[in-house]
Scaffold this motif. Structure first.
Motif, PDB file in Angstrom:
ATOM      1  N   ALA A   1       0.893  -1.394  -0.208  1.00  0.00           N
ATOM      2  CA  ALA A   1      -0.020   0.361  -0.107  1.00  0.00           C
ATOM      3  C   ALA A   1       0.452   1.129   0.039  1.00  0.00           C
ATOM      4  N   ILE A   2       2.064   1.515   0.708  1.00  0.00           N
ATOM      5  CA  ILE A   2       3.346   2.585   0.775  1.00  0.00           C
ATOM      6  C   ILE A   2       3.135   2.569  -0.612  1.00  0.00           C
ATOM      7  N   ALA A   3       3.753   2.031  -1.087  1.00  0.00           N
ATOM      8  CA  ALA A   3       4.699   1.590  -2.566  1.00  0.00           C
ATOM      9  C   ALA A   3       3.607   2.510  -3.499  1.00  0.00           C
ATOM     10  N   ALA A   4       1.829   1.868  -3.177  1.00  0.00           N
ATOM     11  CA  ALA A   4       1.011   2.008  -4.223  1.00  0.00           C
ATOM     12  C   ALA A   4       0.727   3.163  -3.863  1.00  0.00           C
ATOM     13  N   PHE A   5       0.843   4.115  -2.943  1.00  0.00           N
ATOM     14  CA  PHE A   5       0.479   5.233  -2.393  1.00  0.00           C
ATOM     15  C   PHE A   5       1.254   6.234  -2.770  1.00  0.00           C
ATOM     16  N   PHE A   6       3.209   5.743  -2.932  1.00  0.00           N
ATOM     17  CA  PHE A   6       3.974   6.692  -3.386  1.00  0.00           C
ATOM     18  C   PHE A   6       4.070   7.351  -4.812  1.00  0.00           C
ATOM     19  N   TRP A   7       4.213   5.652  -5.081  1.00  0.00           N
ATOM     20  CA  TRP A   7       4.671   5.036  -6.778  1.00  0.00           C
ATOM     21  C   TRP A   7       4.010   4.492  -7.548  1.00  0.00           C
ATOM     22  N   GLY A   8       2.488   4.359  -7.446  1.00  0.00           N
ATOM     23  CA  GLY A   8       1.551   4.008  -8.405  1.00  0.00           C
ATOM     24  C   GLY A   8       1.846   4.300  -9.612  1.00  0.00           C
ATOM     25  N   PRO A   9       1.431   5.162 -10.273  1.00  0.00           N
ATOM     26  CA  PRO A   9       1.458   5.765 -11.362  1.00  0.00           C
ATOM     27  C   PRO A   9       3.275   5.089 -12.261  1.00  0.00           C
ATOM     28  N   ALA A  10       4.155   5.776 -11.300  1.00  0.00           N
ATOM     29  CA  ALA A  10       5.378   4.659 -12.049  1.00  0.00           C
ATOM     30  C   ALA A  10       5.381   3.828 -12.040  1.00  0.00           C
ATOM     31  N   ILE A  11       4.339   2.768 -11.546  1.00  0.00           N
ATOM     32  CA  ILE A  11       4.963   1.017 -11.606  1.00  0.00           C
ATOM     33  C   ILE A  11       4.006   0.793 -12.584  1.00  0.00           C
TER      34      ILE A  11
END
Length: 176
Positions: free
Chosen positions: A119-129
């Motif tokens: 969830a933390i990764a999706a919040f900060f880097w979701g569109p980039a991922i």
């Protein structure tokens, strides 16, 4: 030690996520409610089916409510990315434990930790991922030539499609 995700945190997080969506420019209340429903419903269904088919508990209801909280805070696209990232991270940790001789295929891992990291990764880097994934998924040069022919201006096509990809990433962000 106890592997408990308190309702005081998870259920409150769901309510807060939905409430904040009314003031958000990034996601709508429908996306927040849909994210919570998809997160909770999807993980509950998976846990239910696993227990029925295998006869063992797959995960606790705290994990289900935690993914609901992530869905309420991140929306539908965010909850999908969260569960994907959490599953990959948990699988990698499990694999390392097995290869190191410190676990087996039956070793229970606390999935809530991986859900939180996802969830933390999706919040900060979701569109980039998502953009990175799409770039790796599609062979763009082959796509350009198939779409426009071998004599086409590949540079112009690439710029156009990169603009479309950037727009898709922006739309994913707006849906959250």
């Amino acid at each position: 030690e106890f592997r408990i995700l308190p309702d005081r945190i998870t259920l409150t997080g769901i309510v807060v996520g939905i409430a904040l969506s009314f003031f958000s420019h990034m996601r709508t209340p429908i996306s927040a409610i849909g994210g919570a429903a998809l997160g909770m419903g999807g993980l509950y269904l998976l846990a239910f089916l696993w227990e029925k088919l295998r006869g063992v508990e797959a995960m606790g209801m705290g994990d289900v409510k935690m993914l609901g909280m992530a869905g309420a805070l991140l929306g539908v696209p965010g909850v999908v990315l969260t569960v994907l990232l959490a599953s990959v991270a948990g699988s990698l940790v499990g694999l390392v434990l097995v290869l190191a001789g410190r676990g087996s295929l039956q070793t229970a891992l606390p999935f809530g930790v991986f859900l939180a990291l996802g969830a933390i990764a999706a919040f900060f880097w979701g569109p980039a991922i998502v953009e990175l994934y799409l770039r790796k998924l599609i062979d763009w040069d082959e796509y350009y030539h198939l779409r426009a022919g071998p004599d086409a201006d590949v540079k112009a096509e690439r710029e156009t499609l990169e603009g479309v990809l950037a727009s898709a990433a922006r739309i994913c962000t707006e849906l959250e």
